[in-house]
Design a protein around this motif. Structure first.
Motif, mmCIF file in Angstrom:
data_model
loop_
_atom_site.group_PDB
_atom_site.id
_atom_site.type_symbol
_atom_site.label_atom_id
_atom_site.label_comp_id
_atom_site.label_asym_id
_atom_site.label_seq_id
_atom_site.Cartn_x
_atom_site.Cartn_y
_atom_site.Cartn_z
ATOM 1 N N TYR A 62 0.847 -1.197 0.000
ATOM 2 C CA TYR A 62 0.000 0.000 0.000
ATOM 3 C C TYR A 62 0.879 1.242 0.000
ATOM 4 O O TYR A 62 1.819 1.349 0.793
ATOM 5 N N ILE A 63 0.585 2.161 -0.891
ATOM 6 C CA ILE A 63 1.282 3.444 -0.940
ATOM 7 C C ILE A 63 0.291 4.500 -0.467
ATOM 8 O O ILE A 63 -0.668 4.827 -1.172
ATOM 9 N N ALA A 64 0.513 5.005 0.742
ATOM 10 C CA ALA A 64 -0.406 5.986 1.316
ATOM 11 C C ALA A 64 -0.213 7.340 0.647
ATOM 12 O O ALA A 64 0.912 7.753 0.367
ATOM 13 N N ARG A 65 -1.322 8.002 0.411
ATOM 14 C CA ARG A 65 -1.279 9.364 -0.134
ATOM 15 C C ARG A 65 -1.627 10.389 0.931
ATOM 16 O O ARG A 65 -1.195 11.524 0.863
ATOM 17 N N ASN A 66 -2.449 9.990 1.881
ATOM 18 C CA ASN A 66 -2.728 10.871 3.010
ATOM 19 C C ASN A 66 -3.076 10.030 4.225
ATOM 20 O O ASN A 66 -3.498 8.882 4.096
ATOM 21 N N MET A 67 -2.861 10.623 5.389
ATOM 22 C CA MET A 67 -3.151 9.962 6.662
ATOM 23 C C MET A 67 -3.711 10.992 7.632
ATOM 24 O O MET A 67 -3.285 12.146 7.624
ATOM 25 N N ASN A 68 -4.652 10.549 8.454
ATOM 26 C CA ASN A 68 -5.210 11.390 9.496
ATOM 27 C C ASN A 68 -5.246 10.562 10.770
ATOM 28 O O ASN A 68 -5.763 9.432 10.755
ATOM 29 N N MET A 69 -4.693 11.088 11.847
ATOM 30 C CA MET A 69 -4.618 10.331 13.098
ATOM 31 C C MET A 69 -5.163 11.141 14.263
ATOM 32 O O MET A 69 -4.922 12.342 14.352
ATOM 33 N N GLU A 70 -5.887 10.442 15.123
ATOM 34 C CA GLU A 70 -6.368 11.039 16.363
ATOM 35 C C GLU A 70 -5.832 10.181 17.502
ATOM 36 O O GLU A 70 -6.200 9.015 17.648
ATOM 37 N N PHE A 71 -4.959 10.775 18.318
ATOM 38 C CA PHE A 71 -4.352 10.062 19.436
ATOM 39 C C PHE A 71 -5.270 10.213 20.651
ATOM 40 O O PHE A 71 -5.467 11.311 21.148
ATOM 41 N N ILE A 72 -5.835 9.094 21.087
ATOM 42 C CA ILE A 72 -6.869 9.091 22.123
ATOM 43 C C ILE A 72 -6.285 9.058 23.539
ATOM 44 O O ILE A 72 -6.715 9.787 24.416
ATOM 45 N N ARG A 73 -5.338 8.171 23.758
ATOM 46 C CA ARG A 73 -4.704 8.052 25.082
ATOM 47 C C ARG A 73 -3.268 7.599 24.892
ATOM 48 O O ARG A 73 -2.929 7.026 23.860
ATOM 49 N N PRO A 74 -2.419 7.838 25.894
ATOM 50 C CA PRO A 74 -1.005 7.497 25.739
ATOM 51 C C PRO A 74 -0.755 5.985 25.732
ATOM 52 O O PRO A 74 -1.537 5.199 26.264
ATOM 53 N N VAL A 75 0.360 5.637 25.097
ATOM 54 C CA VAL A 75 0.861 4.270 25.069
ATOM 55 C C VAL A 75 2.188 4.281 25.811
ATOM 56 O O VAL A 75 2.989 5.207 25.637
ATOM 57 N N LYS A 111 -8.778 -0.799 25.298
ATOM 58 C CA LYS A 111 -9.109 0.627 25.251
ATOM 59 C C LYS A 111 -8.487 1.227 23.993
ATOM 60 O O LYS A 111 -7.328 0.960 23.669
ATOM 61 N N GLN A 112 -9.249 2.062 23.294
ATOM 62 C CA GLN A 112 -8.740 2.707 22.091
ATOM 63 C C GLN A 112 -7.625 3.681 22.446
ATOM 64 O O GLN A 112 -7.752 4.456 23.397
ATOM 65 N N VAL A 113 -6.534 3.624 21.680
ATOM 66 C CA VAL A 113 -5.433 4.561 21.876
ATOM 67 C C VAL A 113 -5.222 5.457 20.664
ATOM 68 O O VAL A 113 -4.659 6.543 20.778
ATOM 69 N N LEU A 114 -5.681 5.008 19.485
ATOM 70 C CA LEU A 114 -5.455 5.755 18.255
ATOM 71 C C LEU A 114 -6.517 5.368 17.235
ATOM 72 O O LEU A 114 -6.838 4.190 17.093
ATOM 73 N N LEU A 115 -7.050 6.374 16.570
ATOM 74 C CA LEU A 115 -7.956 6.168 15.441
ATOM 75 C C LEU A 115 -7.298 6.814 14.231
ATOM 76 O O LEU A 115 -6.776 7.920 14.330
ATOM 77 N N ALA A 116 -7.325 6.112 13.110
ATOM 78 C CA ALA A 116 -6.643 6.640 11.926
ATOM 79 C C ALA A 116 -7.428 6.317 10.667
ATOM 80 O O ALA A 116 -8.133 5.303 10.596
ATOM 81 N N THR A 117 -7.297 7.190 9.692
ATOM 82 C CA THR A 117 -7.819 6.922 8.353
ATOM 83 C C THR A 117 -6.702 7.269 7.369
ATOM 84 O O THR A 117 -5.856 8.118 7.641
ATOM 85 N N SER A 118 -6.719 6.581 6.263
ATOM 86 C CA SER A 118 -5.766 6.909 5.207
ATOM 87 C C SER A 118 -6.348 6.480 3.876
ATOM 88 O O SER A 118 -7.285 5.684 3.812
ATOM 89 N N SER A 119 -5.776 7.038 2.826
ATOM 90 C CA SER A 119 -6.142 6.597 1.487
ATOM 91 C C SER A 119 -4.877 6.566 0.653
ATOM 92 O O SER A 119 -3.898 7.263 0.926
ATOM 93 N N GLY A 120 -4.906 5.703 -0.339
ATOM 94 C CA GLY A 120 -3.748 5.540 -1.203
ATOM 95 C C GLY A 120 -4.039 4.539 -2.282
ATOM 96 O O GLY A 120 -5.204 4.350 -2.663
ATOM 97 N N ILE A 121 -2.990 3.890 -2.749
ATOM 98 C CA ILE A 121 -3.149 2.944 -3.839
ATOM 99 C C ILE A 121 -2.399 1.640 -3.564
ATOM 100 O O ILE A 121 -1.450 1.611 -2.767
ATOM 101 N N VAL A 122 -2.840 0.589 -4.220
ATOM 102 C CA VAL A 122 -2.127 -0.688 -4.291
ATOM 103 C C VAL A 122 -2.000 -0.999 -5.770
ATOM 104 O O VAL A 122 -3.015 -1.095 -6.484
ATOM 105 N N ARG A 123 -0.760 -1.107 -6.222
ATOM 106 C CA ARG A 123 -0.551 -1.416 -7.644
ATOM 107 C C ARG A 123 -0.906 -2.859 -7.927
ATOM 108 O O ARG A 123 -0.695 -3.734 -7.089
#
Length: 124
Positions: A62-75, A111-123
């Motif tokens: 997977y080649i990511a083109r964008n990423m968005n992360m929300e850090f919920i609690r520490p690890v 317990k959730q620590v991180l939520l993320a979304t991304s988009s990109g491509i797979v050749r």
């Protein structure tokens, strides 16, 4: 063959050694990453935590083109984190697939620590 709805998972336990190495590599030497807390732990860098998802991405090529992360609690060192990456969209392109991924990272206490979304491509 990947398809919309596929879920891939990966888990790892973070160590003191790799957290200190990441502090050196990234240059982020905030005290919380290099000095132990009252429980003898270091706080793991957010981007080191997020790297669990890059293992899954690497498995898919997977080649990511964008990423968005929300850090919920520490690890912290000693925590085991699992990333569940759901392919929420897979569309055929010419020689590749457009892919959107929604990831949920949880600790050993579920317990959730991180939520993320991304988009990109797979050749193809």
């Amino acid at each position: 063959m990947i398809k919309t709805g596929d879920v891939l998972s990966w888990s790892r336990t973070f160590t003191e050694e790799e957290t200190l190495q990441f502090a050196q590599l990234s240059g982020d030497q905030g005290k919380h990453h290099i000095e132990y807390d009252e429980h003898g732990r270091l706080m793991v860098h957010g981007l080191l935590t997020a790297s669990i998802g890059t293992k899954i991405g690497g498995d898919l090529n997977y080649i990511a083109r964008n990423m968005n992360m929300e850090f919920i609690r520490p690890v912290f060192t000693g925590d085991t984190i699992t990333c569940h990456a759901k392919l929420t969209r897979v569309e055929n392109g010419e020689g590749y697939k457009k892919v959107t991924v929604q990831s949920t990272y949880t600790n050993q206490k579920d317990k959730q620590v991180l939520l993320a979304t991304s988009s990109g491509i797979v050749r193809d």
